[in-house]
Scaffold this motif. Structure first.
Motif, mmCIF file in Angstrom:
data_model
loop_
_atom_site.group_PDB
_atom_site.id
_atom_site.type_symbol
_atom_site.label_atom_id
_atom_site.label_comp_id
_atom_site.label_asym_id
_atom_site.label_seq_id
_atom_site.Cartn_x
_atom_site.Cartn_y
_atom_site.Cartn_z
ATOM 1 N N VAL A 1 0.886 31.152 64.324
ATOM 2 C CA VAL A 1 1.976 31.878 64.974
ATOM 3 C C VAL A 1 2.909 30.808 65.534
ATOM 4 C CG1 VAL A 1 2.650 33.484 66.790
ATOM 5 C CG2 VAL A 1 0.516 33.859 65.529
ATOM 6 N N LEU A 2 4.060 30.675 64.902
ATOM 7 C CA LEU A 2 5.039 29.661 65.262
ATOM 8 C C LEU A 2 6.098 30.251 66.183
ATOM 9 C CD1 LEU A 2 6.608 26.934 64.834
ATOM 10 C CD2 LEU A 2 7.635 28.035 62.809
ATOM 11 N N THR A 3 6.415 29.544 67.255
ATOM 12 C CA THR A 3 7.567 29.923 68.075
ATOM 13 C C THR A 3 8.738 29.075 67.617
ATOM 14 O OG1 THR A 3 7.046 28.316 69.799
ATOM 15 C CG2 THR A 3 6.158 30.543 70.070
ATOM 16 N N CYS A 4 9.822 29.749 67.251
ATOM 17 C CA CYS A 4 11.006 29.065 66.738
ATOM 18 C C CYS A 4 12.184 30.015 66.890
ATOM 19 C CB CYS A 4 10.802 28.706 65.273
ATOM 20 S SG CYS A 4 12.236 27.996 64.456
ATOM 21 N N SER A 5 13.281 29.518 67.411
ATOM 22 C CA SER A 5 14.450 30.381 67.582
ATOM 23 C C SER A 5 14.889 30.982 66.254
ATOM 24 C CB SER A 5 15.596 29.621 68.245
ATOM 25 O OG SER A 5 15.882 28.445 67.519
ATOM 26 N N ALA A 6 14.850 30.222 65.167
ATOM 27 C CA ALA A 6 15.172 30.723 63.819
ATOM 28 C C ALA A 6 16.442 31.575 63.828
ATOM 29 C CB ALA A 6 13.980 31.493 63.236
ATOM 30 N N LEU A 7 17.483 31.064 64.442
ATOM 31 C CA LEU A 7 18.678 31.857 64.709
ATOM 32 C C LEU A 7 19.484 32.231 63.465
ATOM 33 C CD1 LEU A 7 19.920 30.019 67.926
ATOM 34 C CD2 LEU A 7 18.655 32.183 67.782
ATOM 35 N N LYS A 8 19.459 31.376 62.451
ATOM 36 C CA LYS A 8 20.256 31.637 61.251
ATOM 37 C C LYS A 8 19.362 32.011 60.074
ATOM 38 C CE LYS A 8 24.181 28.575 62.164
ATOM 39 N NZ LYS A 8 25.012 27.485 61.593
ATOM 40 N N LEU A 9 19.944 32.796 59.171
ATOM 41 C CA LEU A 9 19.232 33.183 57.954
ATOM 42 C C LEU A 9 18.771 31.945 57.194
ATOM 43 C CD1 LEU A 9 18.254 35.111 55.750
ATOM 44 C CD2 LEU A 9 20.591 35.124 54.850
ATOM 45 N N ARG A 10 19.601 30.921 57.091
ATOM 46 C CA ARG A 10 19.206 29.728 56.322
ATOM 47 C C ARG A 10 18.006 29.026 56.954
ATOM 48 N NH1 ARG A 10 24.397 25.877 56.813
ATOM 49 N NH2 ARG A 10 25.235 27.457 58.169
ATOM 50 N N TYR A 11 17.871 29.096 58.276
ATOM 51 C CA TYR A 11 16.691 28.511 58.931
ATOM 52 C C TYR A 11 15.447 29.318 58.575
ATOM 53 C CZ TYR A 11 20.329 26.568 62.082
ATOM 54 O OH TYR A 11 21.432 25.967 62.625
ATOM 55 N N ARG A 12 15.588 30.639 58.607
ATOM 56 C CA ARG A 12 14.446 31.496 58.270
ATOM 57 C C ARG A 12 14.051 31.321 56.802
ATOM 58 N NH1 ARG A 12 17.673 34.544 61.737
ATOM 59 N NH2 ARG A 12 18.573 35.818 60.074
ATOM 60 N N GLU A 13 15.045 31.183 55.922
ATOM 61 C CA GLU A 13 14.743 30.971 54.504
ATOM 62 C C GLU A 13 14.018 29.638 54.309
ATOM 63 O OE1 GLU A 13 14.903 33.056 51.989
ATOM 64 O OE2 GLU A 13 15.698 34.589 53.332
ATOM 65 N N ARG A 14 14.410 28.644 55.060
ATOM 66 C CA ARG A 14 13.732 27.336 54.971
ATOM 67 C C ARG A 14 12.273 27.474 55.392
ATOM 68 N NH1 ARG A 14 16.969 22.188 56.969
ATOM 69 N NH2 ARG A 14 15.777 20.572 55.918
ATOM 70 N N LEU A 15 12.034 28.208 56.468
ATOM 71 C CA LEU A 15 10.657 28.436 56.921
ATOM 72 C C LEU A 15 9.887 29.272 55.901
ATOM 73 C CD1 LEU A 15 11.392 29.111 60.691
ATOM 74 C CD2 LEU A 15 10.239 27.098 59.743
ATOM 75 N N ARG A 16 10.532 30.275 55.325
ATOM 76 C CA ARG A 16 9.874 31.108 54.313
ATOM 77 C C ARG A 16 9.458 30.287 53.095
ATOM 78 N NH1 ARG A 16 14.082 35.237 55.922
ATOM 79 N NH2 ARG A 16 12.887 36.932 56.865
ATOM 80 N N SER A 17 10.240 29.250 52.789
ATOM 81 C CA SER A 17 9.916 28.417 51.622
ATOM 82 C C SER A 17 8.659 27.581 51.856
ATOM 83 C CB SER A 17 11.098 27.500 51.278
ATOM 84 O OG SER A 17 11.212 26.448 52.217
ATOM 85 N N ALA A 18 8.250 27.451 53.101
ATOM 86 C CA ALA A 18 7.074 26.624 53.432
ATOM 87 C C ALA A 18 5.762 27.311 53.069
ATOM 88 C CB ALA A 18 7.070 26.265 54.916
ATOM 89 N N VAL A 19 5.668 28.608 53.344
ATOM 90 C CA VAL A 19 4.433 29.348 53.074
ATOM 91 C C VAL A 19 4.771 30.746 52.571
ATOM 92 C CG1 VAL A 19 3.014 28.117 54.767
ATOM 93 C CG2 VAL A 19 4.212 30.172 55.463
ATOM 94 N N ASP A 20 3.957 31.239 51.676
ATOM 95 C CA ASP A 20 4.120 32.612 51.196
ATOM 96 C C ASP A 20 3.680 33.578 52.284
ATOM 97 O OD1 ASP A 20 4.999 31.782 48.683
ATOM 98 O OD2 ASP A 20 2.956 31.722 47.879
ATOM 99 N N GLY A 21 4.305 34.734 52.336
ATOM 100 C CA GLY A 21 3.887 35.779 53.258
ATOM 101 C C GLY A 21 4.218 35.493 54.705
ATOM 102 N N LEU A 22 5.367 34.876 54.978
ATOM 103 C CA LEU A 22 5.758 34.575 56.355
ATOM 104 C C LEU A 22 6.488 35.771 56.960
ATOM 105 C CD1 LEU A 22 5.790 32.375 58.561
ATOM 106 C CD2 LEU A 22 8.021 31.659 57.661
ATOM 107 N N GLY A 23 5.965 36.269 58.074
ATOM 108 C CA GLY A 23 6.589 37.370 58.788
ATOM 109 C C GLY A 23 7.317 36.866 60.022
ATOM 110 N N PHE A 24 8.265 37.654 60.501
ATOM 111 C CA PHE A 24 9.045 37.299 61.678
ATOM 112 C C PHE A 24 9.019 38.443 62.679
ATOM 113 C CE2 PHE A 24 10.610 34.453 58.524
ATOM 114 C CZ PHE A 24 11.053 33.327 59.202
ATOM 115 N N VAL A 25 8.778 38.106 63.935
ATOM 116 C CA VAL A 25 8.881 39.064 65.031
ATOM 117 C C VAL A 25 10.093 38.622 65.842
ATOM 118 C CG1 VAL A 25 7.806 40.037 67.087
ATOM 119 C CG2 VAL A 25 6.409 39.519 65.071
ATOM 120 N N PHE A 26 11.158 39.433 65.784
ATOM 121 C CA PHE A 26 12.416 39.131 66.449
ATOM 122 C C PHE A 26 12.419 39.783 67.828
ATOM 123 C CE2 PHE A 26 17.152 40.403 66.565
ATOM 124 C CZ PHE A 26 17.499 39.288 67.323
ATOM 125 N N LEU A 27 12.398 38.937 68.855
ATOM 126 C CA LEU A 27 12.430 39.422 70.234
ATOM 127 C C LEU A 27 13.894 39.509 70.660
ATOM 128 C CD1 LEU A 27 9.502 37.330 71.747
ATOM 129 C CD2 LEU A 27 9.437 39.627 70.737
#
Length: 177
Positions: free
Chosen positions: A81-107
């Motif tokens: 469970v990673l804490t990361c602001s992940a503010l932009k779509l391109r940041y989230r896509e970069r994280l998604r490219s790291a591992v399959d099945g990455l989910g995001f909980v947006f607070l």
């Protein structure tokens, strides 16, 4: 059939409760916490401490480090469970490219609530003055796959962690059914 969620990112602007929700969620389900702030290079922390927003270039190496840490944890059989602001779509896509099945909980919360929380948060490098830049940078993940959006102003940490855990479990059941 899609893959189950193997890892989660707890995301949002400063003050939304990422670290607290991650800690509570990891206690609930035995997941492995990864504190994204711990991977910032000193130059990023100095910049933010001085009230200067990070650029995409500033975040690039940090995101690479987070991707490596996600891959390492998943390869070890952990449920990170990673804490990361992940503010932009391109940041989230970069994280998604790291591992399959990455989910995001947006607070999600308002700029006013975020500013108030950050102003009363002792010992953190992120000043209240950067809240506006965080909201200006934020690209909502609401329509992206494997995203749960929770109102961080209307739920307490325990409720947020339970909602995230329930969603994570539900997604895994839907995939294996």
């Amino acid at each position: 059939m899609s893959q189950p969620i193997t890892a989660l990112v707890i995301m949002g602007v400063a003050g939304c409760g990422k670290s607290s929700v991650s800690q509570a969620l990891c206690q609930l389900n035995g997941a492995t916490p990864i504190e994204g702030d711990a991977f910032h290079p000193a130059a990023n922390i100095e910049k933010m401490s001085a009230g200067i927003p990070l650029t995409d270039e500033d975040r690039a190496g940090w995101l690479d480090s987070l991707c490596q840490e996600l891959r390492r944890a998943v390869a070890k059989g952990q449920r990170p469970v990673l804490t990361c602001s992940a503010l932009k779509l391109r940041y989230r896509e970069r994280l998604r490219s790291a591992v399959d099945g990455l989910g995001f909980v947006f607070l999600e919360l308002t700029p006013e609530v975020a500013a108030d929380r950050v102003a009363h948060r002792p010992g953190h490098f992120m000043p209240k003055t950067l809240i506006d830049s965080q909201f200006a940078t934020l690209e909502s993940p609401a329509d992206e796959p494997l995203v749960l959006t929770l109102n961080a102003a209307q739920m307490d940490i325990d409720q947020l962690a339970h909602a995230a855990r329930d969603w994570w479990c539900e997604q895994s059941v839907l995939v294996t059914s």
